[in-house]
Design a protein around this motif. Structure first.
Motif, PDB file in Angstrom:
ATOM      1  N   GLU A 184      21.215  -6.745  29.595  1.00  0.00           N
ATOM      2  CA  GLU A 184      19.896  -6.571  30.199  1.00  0.00           C
ATOM      3  C   GLU A 184      19.479  -5.110  30.093  1.00  0.00           C
ATOM      4  OE1 GLU A 184      18.582  -8.087  33.875  1.00  0.00           O
ATOM      5  OE2 GLU A 184      19.145 -10.142  33.387  1.00  0.00           O
ATOM      6  N   VAL A 185      18.240  -4.910  29.694  1.00  0.00           N
ATOM      7  CA  VAL A 185      17.666  -3.576  29.538  1.00  0.00           C
ATOM      8  C   VAL A 185      16.344  -3.549  30.294  1.00  0.00           C
ATOM      9  CG1 VAL A 185      16.693  -1.931  27.874  1.00  0.00           C
ATOM     10  CG2 VAL A 185      18.713  -3.261  27.256  1.00  0.00           C
ATOM     11  N   VAL A 186      16.093  -2.465  31.007  1.00  0.00           N
ATOM     12  CA  VAL A 186      14.797  -2.266  31.657  1.00  0.00           C
ATOM     13  C   VAL A 186      14.054  -1.220  30.838  1.00  0.00           C
ATOM     14  CG1 VAL A 186      13.588  -1.497  33.727  1.00  0.00           C
ATOM     15  CG2 VAL A 186      15.677  -2.844  33.939  1.00  0.00           C
ATOM     16  N   LEU A 187      12.848  -1.571  30.440  1.00  0.00           N
ATOM     17  CA  LEU A 187      11.996  -0.714  29.619  1.00  0.00           C
ATOM     18  C   LEU A 187      10.700  -0.470  30.371  1.00  0.00           C
ATOM     19  CD1 LEU A 187      11.786   0.247  26.447  1.00  0.00           C
ATOM     20  CD2 LEU A 187      10.188  -1.660  26.318  1.00  0.00           C
ATOM     21  N   ILE A 188      10.180   0.732  30.265  1.00  0.00           N
ATOM     22  CA  ILE A 188       8.888   1.048  30.880  1.00  0.00           C
ATOM     23  C   ILE A 188       7.942   1.527  29.781  1.00  0.00           C
ATOM     24  CG2 ILE A 188       9.729   3.335  31.530  1.00  0.00           C
ATOM     25  CD1 ILE A 188       7.723   3.393  33.787  1.00  0.00           C
ATOM     26  N   LEU A 189       6.758   0.994  29.799  1.00  0.00           N
ATOM     27  CA  LEU A 189       5.696   1.413  28.896  1.00  0.00           C
ATOM     28  C   LEU A 189       4.727   2.231  29.748  1.00  0.00           C
ATOM     29  CD1 LEU A 189       4.554   1.045  26.012  1.00  0.00           C
ATOM     30  CD2 LEU A 189       3.301  -0.916  26.896  1.00  0.00           C
ATOM     31  N   ILE A 190       4.553   3.482  29.392  1.00  0.00           N
ATOM     32  CA  ILE A 190       3.730   4.392  30.185  1.00  0.00           C
ATOM     33  C   ILE A 190       2.400   4.577  29.479  1.00  0.00           C
ATOM     34  CG2 ILE A 190       3.609   6.712  31.181  1.00  0.00           C
ATOM     35  CD1 ILE A 190       6.803   6.585  30.859  1.00  0.00           C
ATOM     36  N   LEU A 191       1.320   4.292  30.200  1.00  0.00           N
ATOM     37  CA  LEU A 191      -0.016   4.300  29.619  1.00  0.00           C
ATOM     38  C   LEU A 191      -0.910   5.334  30.282  1.00  0.00           C
ATOM     39  CD1 LEU A 191      -0.487   0.427  29.730  1.00  0.00           C
ATOM     40  CD2 LEU A 191       0.254   1.772  27.765  1.00  0.00           C
ATOM     41  N   ASN A 192      -1.909   5.800  29.515  1.00  0.00           N
ATOM     42  CA  ASN A 192      -2.928   6.676  30.092  1.00  0.00           C
ATOM     43  C   ASN A 192      -4.052   5.820  30.674  1.00  0.00           C
ATOM     44  OD1 ASN A 192      -4.610   5.916  27.933  1.00  0.00           O
ATOM     45  ND2 ASN A 192      -4.257   7.806  26.803  1.00  0.00           N
ATOM     46  N   THR A 193      -5.132   6.423  31.073  1.00  0.00           N
ATOM     47  CA  THR A 193      -6.234   5.687  31.707  1.00  0.00           C
ATOM     48  C   THR A 193      -6.971   4.763  30.743  1.00  0.00           C
ATOM     49  OG1 THR A 193      -7.728   7.535  31.321  1.00  0.00           O
ATOM     50  CG2 THR A 193      -6.617   7.441  33.473  1.00  0.00           C
ATOM     51  N   LYS A 194      -6.765   4.945  29.438  1.00  0.00           N
ATOM     52  CA  LYS A 194      -7.399   4.090  28.424  1.00  0.00           C
ATOM     53  C   LYS A 194      -6.419   3.060  27.860  1.00  0.00           C
ATOM     54  CE  LYS A 194     -10.700   7.621  27.157  1.00  0.00           C
ATOM     55  NZ  LYS A 194     -11.273   8.432  26.096  1.00  0.00           N
ATOM     56  N   ASN A 195      -5.292   2.882  28.536  1.00  0.00           N
ATOM     57  CA  ASN A 195      -4.231   1.956  28.124  1.00  0.00           C
ATOM     58  C   ASN A 195      -3.613   2.305  26.776  1.00  0.00           C
ATOM     59  OD1 ASN A 195      -4.426   0.579  30.510  1.00  0.00           O
ATOM     60  ND2 ASN A 195      -5.620  -1.098  29.670  1.00  0.00           N
ATOM     61  N   GLN A 196      -3.687   3.566  26.405  1.00  0.00           N
ATOM     62  CA  GLN A 196      -2.985   4.043  25.217  1.00  0.00           C
ATOM     63  C   GLN A 196      -1.588   4.468  25.661  1.00  0.00           C
ATOM     64  OE1 GLN A 196      -5.900   7.060  24.423  1.00  0.00           O
ATOM     65  NE2 GLN A 196      -6.683   5.940  22.638  1.00  0.00           N
ATOM     66  N   ILE A 197      -0.627   4.314  24.762  1.00  0.00           N
ATOM     67  CA  ILE A 197       0.764   4.571  25.105  1.00  0.00           C
ATOM     68  C   ILE A 197       1.063   6.068  25.116  1.00  0.00           C
ATOM     69  CG2 ILE A 197       3.161   4.182  24.429  1.00  0.00           C
ATOM     70  CD1 ILE A 197       2.162   1.571  23.053  1.00  0.00           C
ATOM     71  N   ASN A 198       1.477   6.556  26.270  1.00  0.00           N
ATOM     72  CA  ASN A 198       1.976   7.935  26.386  1.00  0.00           C
ATOM     73  C   ASN A 198       3.457   8.001  26.047  1.00  0.00           C
ATOM     74  OD1 ASN A 198      -0.523   8.776  27.236  1.00  0.00           O
ATOM     75  ND2 ASN A 198       0.122   9.387  29.280  1.00  0.00           N
ATOM     76  N   ALA A 199       4.211   6.967  26.464  1.00  0.00           N
ATOM     77  CA  ALA A 199       5.655   6.979  26.237  1.00  0.00           C
ATOM     78  C   ALA A 199       6.222   5.582  26.414  1.00  0.00           C
ATOM     79  CB  ALA A 199       6.338   7.937  27.201  1.00  0.00           C
ATOM     80  N   ILE A 200       7.368   5.366  25.780  1.00  0.00           N
ATOM     81  CA  ILE A 200       8.168   4.157  25.958  1.00  0.00           C
ATOM     82  C   ILE A 200       9.553   4.654  26.323  1.00  0.00           C
ATOM     83  CG2 ILE A 200       9.119   2.100  24.872  1.00  0.00           C
ATOM     84  CD1 ILE A 200       6.757   2.253  22.877  1.00  0.00           C
ATOM     85  N   HIS A 201      10.072   4.158  27.437  1.00  0.00           N
ATOM     86  CA  HIS A 201      11.339   4.703  27.930  1.00  0.00           C
ATOM     87  C   HIS A 201      12.278   3.584  28.366  1.00  0.00           C
ATOM     88  CE1 HIS A 201      13.948   7.701  29.758  1.00  0.00           C
ATOM     89  NE2 HIS A 201      13.969   6.974  30.845  1.00  0.00           N
ATOM     90  N   ARG A 202      13.494   3.591  27.837  1.00  0.00           N
ATOM     91  CA  ARG A 202      14.546   2.696  28.324  1.00  0.00           C
ATOM     92  C   ARG A 202      15.098   3.327  29.591  1.00  0.00           C
ATOM     93  NH1 ARG A 202      17.725  -0.644  24.466  1.00  0.00           N
ATOM     94  NH2 ARG A 202      16.302  -1.004  22.746  1.00  0.00           N
TER      95      ARG A 202
END
Length: 156
Positions: free
Chosen positions: A55-73
């Motif tokens: 099992e892995v927890v991943l976070i997708l971090i978005l700006n106010t326009k739903n563009q990806i700032n970062a993807i982090h495990r």
């Protein structure tokens, strides 16, 4: 007495974290469009962690326009459990100027049925997001061939 005080202050030090280094990784160009639909977000999670044996927890971090700032495990657990805490998840969101996040975790068994632990985790993340002012858009459970959106099934 004064000599002892001077000796103590010279020997004691305070350590302060001045900078946190982040490692930049290249991602597919297709990610540049951001998150425009639940389908797109679900497929991203499948591509990133769907085929993991643990099992892995991943976070997708978005700006106010739903563009990806970062993807982090955030965390890698065992075959069927993962214990990620809000502090790890939101530390990454804050450091990457996130306005919104999408959470993912995989089920190596391919059974996407949310467990009681999954439901509690989602509630806890929603509460932490509200306190911090970072919107939790969705939480996905993914496998290598399918995904489940908590928002779509009314659990978020």
């Amino acid at each position: 007495m004064l000599e002892q005080l001077n000796l103590l202050t010279e020997q004691e030090t305070i350590t302060e974290i001045v900078r946190v280094k982040q490692v930049v990784m290249e991602r597919p160009v297709a990610y540049a469009e951001g998150m425009t639909s639940t389908e797109r977000a679900g497929r991203l999670g499948m591509n990133e962690i769907g085929d993991e044996a643990q099992e892995v927890v991943l976070i997708l971090i978005l700006n106010t326009k739903n563009q990806i700032n970062a993807i982090h495990r955030v965390f890698t657990g065992s075959l069927n459990t993962s214990v990620a805490h809000p502090r790890e998840i939101f530390r990454s969101a804050i450091l990457n100027n996130g306005a919104r996040i999408i959470l993912y975790h995989n089920h190596p068994s391919s059974d996407l049925t949310p467990s009681e632990a999954d439901l509690n985790f989602t509630r806890r993340m929603k509460e932490a997001a509200n306190v911090l002012g970072i919107e939790l858009l969705d939480h996905f459970i993914v496998s290598d061939t399918k995904w489940l959106s908590f928002k779509e099934i009314g659990l978020l």
